[in-house]
Scaffold this motif. Structure first.
Motif, mmCIF file in Angstrom:
data_model
loop_
_atom_site.group_PDB
_atom_site.id
_atom_site.type_symbol
_atom_site.label_atom_id
_atom_site.label_comp_id
_atom_site.label_asym_id
_atom_site.label_seq_id
_atom_site.Cartn_x
_atom_site.Cartn_y
_atom_site.Cartn_z
ATOM 1 N N GLY A 44 3.290 18.701 58.653
ATOM 2 C CA GLY A 44 1.928 19.201 58.841
ATOM 3 C C GLY A 44 1.053 18.221 59.600
ATOM 4 O O GLY A 44 0.242 18.619 60.446
ATOM 5 N N VAL A 45 1.210 16.919 59.313
ATOM 6 C CA VAL A 45 0.455 15.901 60.047
ATOM 7 C C VAL A 45 0.863 15.924 61.519
ATOM 8 O O VAL A 45 0.015 15.832 62.417
ATOM 9 N N GLY A 46 2.173 16.071 61.770
ATOM 10 C CA GLY A 46 2.642 16.166 63.149
ATOM 11 C C GLY A 46 2.074 17.386 63.866
ATOM 12 O O GLY A 46 1.670 17.307 65.034
ATOM 13 N N LEU A 47 2.023 18.514 63.158
ATOM 14 C CA LEU A 47 1.446 19.728 63.747
ATOM 15 C C LEU A 47 -0.039 19.547 64.037
ATOM 16 O O LEU A 47 -0.549 20.024 65.054
ATOM 17 N N TYR A 48 -0.733 18.827 63.153
ATOM 18 C CA TYR A 48 -2.160 18.565 63.359
ATOM 19 C C TYR A 48 -2.378 17.629 64.540
ATOM 20 O O TYR A 48 -3.223 17.875 65.401
ATOM 21 N N ARG A 49 -1.594 16.545 64.603
ATOM 22 C CA ARG A 49 -1.737 15.579 65.693
ATOM 23 C C ARG A 49 -1.404 16.187 67.047
ATOM 24 O O ARG A 49 -1.965 15.798 68.076
ATOM 25 N N SER A 50 -0.506 17.135 67.067
ATOM 26 C CA SER A 50 -0.108 17.761 68.329
ATOM 27 C C SER A 50 -1.068 18.850 68.787
ATOM 28 O O SER A 50 -0.925 19.373 69.894
ATOM 29 N N GLY A 51 -2.035 19.203 67.933
ATOM 30 C CA GLY A 51 -2.976 20.267 68.272
ATOM 31 C C GLY A 51 -2.487 21.649 67.914
ATOM 32 O O GLY A 51 -3.153 22.651 68.182
#
Length: 311
Positions: A139-146
């Motif tokens: 989820g953090v990766g999805l958030y950081r990627s936009g």
């Protein structure tokens, strides 16, 4: 598993968003984030007294790891998240072999009989934490990627949705078929869940893509009501337990309600929460539990009432 994975992904993104905002305002994000999630741990402990299926304690324990890894690359976050899901799948296979050897009885994990063995209990706890932490990192990766914020093109989300579902749903169905073919015997109790565990990641990402696509659409009455439910997620999560315990403890004896009755009960609770969430947030800034959590986080009384427009 899918619902928990979706909430875990969004919760992981929420931790990063909170820390980023605290840092932008000149506050100490590490200390504030730890304190905030320690309070969530306390809430989870109180909730677990009512219902042993609480997930807030898992989130509270995993939160410091998310904070420490929040600025790593999206590739790293996705890789570690996928690794954690792989580890719990491998541990499930190992634990199933011990069950089949007769050295690790399933106990009340599968039957209403004796307590589960230490090996099965370890797998159960390890599985819960690995899936939660893995999904939070993804989820953090999805958030950081936009991805979560809708920064991508609509066609991108549609493409990801199709690919994730095409990969994830057959895995889940395969896991169900394993258990059906084994007549839900203890020999396939855990290993039958392994394909479902692996398929959880793409399916949850697919559902997040759906939520993002819906959020990209123009606002309407129903969308605003669903958004209100999400804004009061903690209040609604806890009140679901309170309503469920109250209703089933006072109106029904154990096993009195059929599966269709349970589904009807769930639909009624959801309808009630969709109604009250919008009504509450029309007058107040936060849900009641969210407001108390916020006051305790900042150790000061936070504004609750909205300034309603004058006629």
């Amino acid at each position: 598993q899918k619902t928990m994975a979706i909430f875990s992904m969004l919760f992981g993104a929420g931790i990063v968003l909170f820390a980023d905002r605290a840092e932008a305002k000149g506050r100490k994000p590490f200390r504030l984030t730890l304190w905030r999630n320690f309070l969530l741990l306390v809430i989870g402990f109180l909730h677990m007294i009512m219902w042993e299926g609480d997930v807030l304690m898992v989130y509270g324990i995993c939160a410091p790891v998310i904070y420490l890894l929040r600025k790593r690359s999206t590739k790293f976050l996705f890789s570690i998240g996928a690794l954690l899901f792989s580890l719990t799948a491998l541990n499930g296979i190992l634990t199933q072999s011990l069950v089949n050897d007769g050295t690790a009885p399933l106990g009340d994990f599968w039957y209403a009989s004796n307590p589960m063995s230490d090996e099965v209990a370890f797998w159960f706890i390890f599985d819960a934490f690995c899936r939660a932490l893995g999904a939070m990192l993804i989820g953090v990766g999805l958030y950081r990627s936009g991805f979560i914020s809708g920064a991508k093109e609509k066609s991108f989300y549609q493409r990801i949705l199709r690919r994730c579902f095409a990969f994830g749903f057959p895995l889940t169905i395969f896991g169900i078929l394993i258990q059906v073919a084994g007549d839900y015997d203890s020999d396939v109790a855990i290993i039958g869940q392994v394909p479902n565990t692996i398929g959880t990641v793409p399916i949850a990402i697919g559902y997040v893509a759906i939520l993002t696509l819906l959020n990209m659409r123009p606002d309407n009455g129903f969308k605003l009501r669903i958004r209100s439910v999400g804004q009061m997620a903690l209040t609604n999560y806890l009140t679901q337990t309170i309503i469920g315990i109250t209703v089933f403890a006072t109106l029904f004896e154990k096993s009195d309600m059929s599966r269709s009755g349970v589904w009807l009960f769930i639909a009624c609770v959801w309808a009630l929460q969709i109604l009250w969430s919008k009504a509450w947030l029309t007058r107040f800034r936060f849900g009641p539990i969210e407001w108390m959590w916020r006051c305790a986080t900042y150790r000061s009384r936070q504004p609750l009432l909205r300034t309603l427009p004058k006629n």
